[in-house]
Design a protein around this motif. Structure first.
Motif, short mmCIF file in Angstrom:
data_model
loop_
_atom_site.label_atom_id
_atom_site.label_comp_id
_atom_site.label_asym_id
_atom_site.label_seq_id
_atom_site.Cartn_x
_atom_site.Cartn_y
_atom_site.Cartn_z
N ASP A 84 0.85 -1.20 0.00
CA ASP A 84 0.00 0.00 0.00
C ASP A 84 0.88 1.24 0.00
O ASP A 84 0.92 2.00 0.98
CB ASP A 84 -0.91 -0.03 1.24
CG ASP A 84 -1.96 1.08 1.23
OD1 ASP A 84 -2.13 1.73 0.18
OD2 ASP A 84 -2.59 1.30 2.28
N PRO A 85 1.61 1.48 -1.10
CA PRO A 85 2.56 2.60 -1.11
C PRO A 85 1.91 3.97 -1.06
O PRO A 85 2.59 4.97 -0.81
CB PRO A 85 3.32 2.40 -2.43
CG PRO A 85 2.41 1.59 -3.29
CD PRO A 85 1.66 0.69 -2.34
N THR A 86 0.59 4.04 -1.29
CA THR A 86 -0.10 5.34 -1.22
C THR A 86 -0.64 5.63 0.18
O THR A 86 -1.33 6.64 0.37
CB THR A 86 -1.25 5.39 -2.23
OG1 THR A 86 -2.22 4.39 -1.89
CG2 THR A 86 -0.75 5.14 -3.64
N ALA A 87 -0.37 4.77 1.14
CA ALA A 87 -0.85 5.02 2.50
C ALA A 87 -0.32 6.36 2.99
O ALA A 87 0.85 6.69 2.78
CB ALA A 87 -0.39 3.90 3.44
N PRO A 88 -1.16 7.15 3.64
CA PRO A 88 -0.72 8.48 4.10
C PRO A 88 0.33 8.39 5.19
O PRO A 88 0.46 7.37 5.88
CB PRO A 88 -2.02 9.11 4.62
CG PRO A 88 -2.87 7.95 5.01
CD PRO A 88 -2.55 6.87 4.02
N ALA A 89 1.09 9.47 5.35
CA ALA A 89 2.14 9.50 6.36
C ALA A 89 1.56 9.36 7.76
O ALA A 89 2.17 8.75 8.64
CB ALA A 89 2.94 10.79 6.25
N VAL A 90 0.37 9.94 7.98
CA VAL A 90 -0.31 9.81 9.26
C VAL A 90 -1.34 8.69 9.14
O VAL A 90 -2.20 8.72 8.26
CB VAL A 90 -1.00 11.13 9.66
CG1 VAL A 90 -1.77 10.96 10.97
CG2 VAL A 90 0.02 12.25 9.77
N SER A 91 -1.25 7.71 10.00
CA SER A 91 -2.10 6.52 9.89
C SER A 91 -3.57 6.85 10.06
O SER A 91 -3.94 7.80 10.76
CB SER A 91 -1.68 5.48 10.92
OG SER A 91 -0.35 5.06 10.70
N GLU A 92 -4.41 6.03 9.41
CA GLU A 92 -5.86 6.17 9.49
C GLU A 92 -6.45 4.91 10.10
O GLU A 92 -5.90 3.82 9.92
CB GLU A 92 -6.46 6.34 8.09
CG GLU A 92 -5.90 7.49 7.28
CD GLU A 92 -6.39 7.45 5.84
OE1 GLU A 92 -6.89 8.48 5.37
OE2 GLU A 92 -6.26 6.39 5.20
N PRO A 93 -7.58 5.02 10.82
CA PRO A 93 -8.25 3.81 11.31
C PRO A 93 -8.61 2.90 10.15
O PRO A 93 -9.22 3.34 9.17
CB PRO A 93 -9.50 4.37 12.01
CG PRO A 93 -9.13 5.77 12.38
CD PRO A 93 -8.24 6.26 11.27
N ILE A 94 -8.23 1.66 10.23
CA ILE A 94 -8.35 0.78 9.07
C ILE A 94 -9.80 0.49 8.71
O ILE A 94 -10.13 0.28 7.54
CB ILE A 94 -7.56 -0.53 9.31
CG1 ILE A 94 -7.25 -1.20 7.97
CG2 ILE A 94 -8.31 -1.48 10.25
CD1 ILE A 94 -6.21 -2.29 8.06
N ASP A 95 -10.70 0.50 9.69
CA ASP A 95 -12.09 0.19 9.36
C ASP A 95 -12.75 1.30 8.55
O ASP A 95 -13.79 1.09 7.94
CB ASP A 95 -12.90 -0.10 10.63
CG ASP A 95 -12.87 1.04 11.63
OD1 ASP A 95 -12.19 2.05 11.36
OD2 ASP A 95 -13.53 0.92 12.68
N GLU A 96 -12.14 2.49 8.52
CA GLU A 96 -12.69 3.59 7.73
C GLU A 96 -12.25 3.53 6.27
O GLU A 96 -12.84 4.19 5.43
CB GLU A 96 -12.25 4.93 8.33
CG GLU A 96 -12.81 5.20 9.72
CD GLU A 96 -12.36 6.54 10.26
OE1 GLU A 96 -11.72 7.31 9.49
OE2 GLU A 96 -12.62 6.82 11.45
N VAL A 97 -11.21 2.76 5.98
CA VAL A 97 -10.66 2.79 4.62
C VAL A 97 -10.73 1.44 3.91
O VAL A 97 -10.40 1.36 2.73
CB VAL A 97 -9.19 3.27 4.64
CG1 VAL A 97 -9.10 4.69 5.13
CG2 VAL A 97 -8.32 2.35 5.48
N MET A 98 -11.16 0.40 4.59
CA MET A 98 -11.13 -0.93 3.97
C MET A 98 -12.03 -1.04 2.76
O MET A 98 -11.84 -1.92 1.92
CB MET A 98 -11.50 -2.00 5.00
CG MET A 98 -10.35 -2.38 5.90
SD MET A 98 -8.91 -2.97 4.98
CE MET A 98 -9.53 -4.49 4.30
N ARG A 99 -13.03 -0.17 2.63
CA ARG A 99 -13.90 -0.21 1.47
C ARG A 99 -13.42 0.70 0.35
O ARG A 99 -14.08 0.81 -0.68
CB ARG A 99 -15.33 0.14 1.87
CG ARG A 99 -15.98 -0.92 2.75
CD ARG A 99 -15.92 -2.28 2.11
NE ARG A 99 -16.42 -3.35 2.97
CZ ARG A 99 -16.32 -4.64 2.68
NH1 ARG A 99 -15.72 -5.03 1.57
NH2 ARG A 99 -16.80 -5.55 3.51
N ASP A 100 -12.30 1.35 0.57
CA ASP A 100 -11.69 2.16 -0.48
C ASP A 100 -11.19 1.22 -1.57
O ASP A 100 -10.38 0.33 -1.31
CB ASP A 100 -10.52 2.97 0.10
CG ASP A 100 -9.90 3.92 -0.91
OD1 ASP A 100 -9.87 3.58 -2.11
OD2 ASP A 100 -9.43 4.98 -0.50
#
Length: 324
Positions: A43-59
């Motif tokens: 996931d090389p496009t992951a942001p520098a500041v982490s995000e809660p994974i349950d908010e992005v899993m449907r991306d």
């Protein structure tokens, strides 16, 4: 025998694959083996500041990225399968990542650990990073977390992350993996052979047995670097090729093959001014180089200098009809 694990630390199959490799090595009767970790990013496009994974899993972009992490890693339906497999492999605790973390700095920590204490210390840090992400719900993109993990494993290099420690080495290794065709986490590489995915220990033993019998010809580091830069050009990554060529340009800047490969990378990355200067020097030094004339002609034509381009293109065609 060196076993390379090319893997991302947020790939659950990397953790399961690590356990299965350890089981395989317990029954391994061949030559002694050392395990080293090499970086791969699912996931090389992951942001520098982490995000809660349950908010992005449907991306959909995240879902697509996870396809390069072993088999079937994205959908909710696999969560139970992976957690059950993790438990079966002796990974204790409640399974489940909490953060979508950018792992670049975690890979830097692994590089620093290897420099400090070799494969054993690096593996200890890798174990703690994987557990922190998948079981403890910690953010392995956070420097304070990474420094604490390093200290817990016995490494004193975590404090170097803020100063960029290990960055160049990680970037070079990522390019090396790309050039060598690594496209799945985990990928085990031994003596030029590869095995992808978290395979059964018996299959890993078979792989190690076959790989141990291979004795690939060792090439000088400069030759390997040139070969990988060529591979990156073929993959349409000229900027990556140029990054690998930097040490060669510094140390062997007069070498014609190095200069021509750099010129090709400049041309492919649309750095036409640099390509033109490099190719004009090559043509001046060796007027019988048909390919240099061809590439110079194409560079000049892309710059709108058609009258200057045509003599080089015609000369290249006369010198080597295959280039016409």
């Amino acid at each position: 025998m060196r076993i390379e694990i090319w893997a991302d630390l947020v790939c659950p199959w990397a953790y399961i694959g690590k356990r299965r490799l350890e089981r395989a090595l317990k029954g391994w009767t061949g030559e002694s083996a050392e395990v080293v970790w090499r970086p791969y990013r699912i996931d090389p496009t992951a942001p520098a500041v982490s995000e809660p994974i349950d908010e992005v899993m449907r991306d959909p972009f995240v879902e697509e990225a996870l396809q390069s992490c072993g088999p079937e890693s994205g959908a909710d339906g696999e969560l139970f399968q992976v957690s059950e497999l993790a438990a079966a492999e002796g990974i204790e605790g409640e399974w489940g990542a909490v953060w979508r973390a950018n792992t670049h700095d975690a890979h830097r920590l692994l590089v620093l650990a290897e420099e400090e204490g070799g494969p054993a210390l690096q593996d200890a840090v890798a174990e703690r990073l994987l557990r922190a992400h998948f079981v403890e719900g910690r953010d392995i993109a956070d420097h304070e977390v990474l420094t604490a993990i390093a200290a817990d494993a016995g490494s004193g290099r975590g404090g170097e992350l803020s100063a960029g420690g290990g960055d160049r080495r990680v970037r070079e290794l990522l390019l090396t993996g790309k050039a060598e065709g690594v496209s799945t986490s985990p990928t085990f590489v031994v003596n030029g052979m590869s095995l992808t995915g978290a395979q059964d220990p018996a299959l890993i033993v078979d792989f190690l047995t076959e790989a141990a019998d291979r004795r690939p010809r060792e090439l000088p580091e400069e030759v390997e670097r040139m070969r990988r830069a060529e591979a990156l050009l073929a993959l349409r990554d000229p900027l990556g090729a140029l990054e690998l060529l930097v040490p060669l340009l510094d140390e062997h800047g007069s070498d014609r093959a190095v200069r021509l490969l750099a010129a090709r990378a400049y041309f492919q990355s649309a750095q036409l001014g640099r390509a033109r200067r490099a190719l004009e020097e090559l043509v001046s030094d060796g007027a019988d180089d048909a390919y240099a004339h061809l590439l110079l002609g194409r560079t000049l034509r892309r710059q709108g200098e058609r009258e200057l381009a045509e003599p080089h293109l015609r000369l290249a065609a006369v010198m080597d009809p295959d280039l016409a």
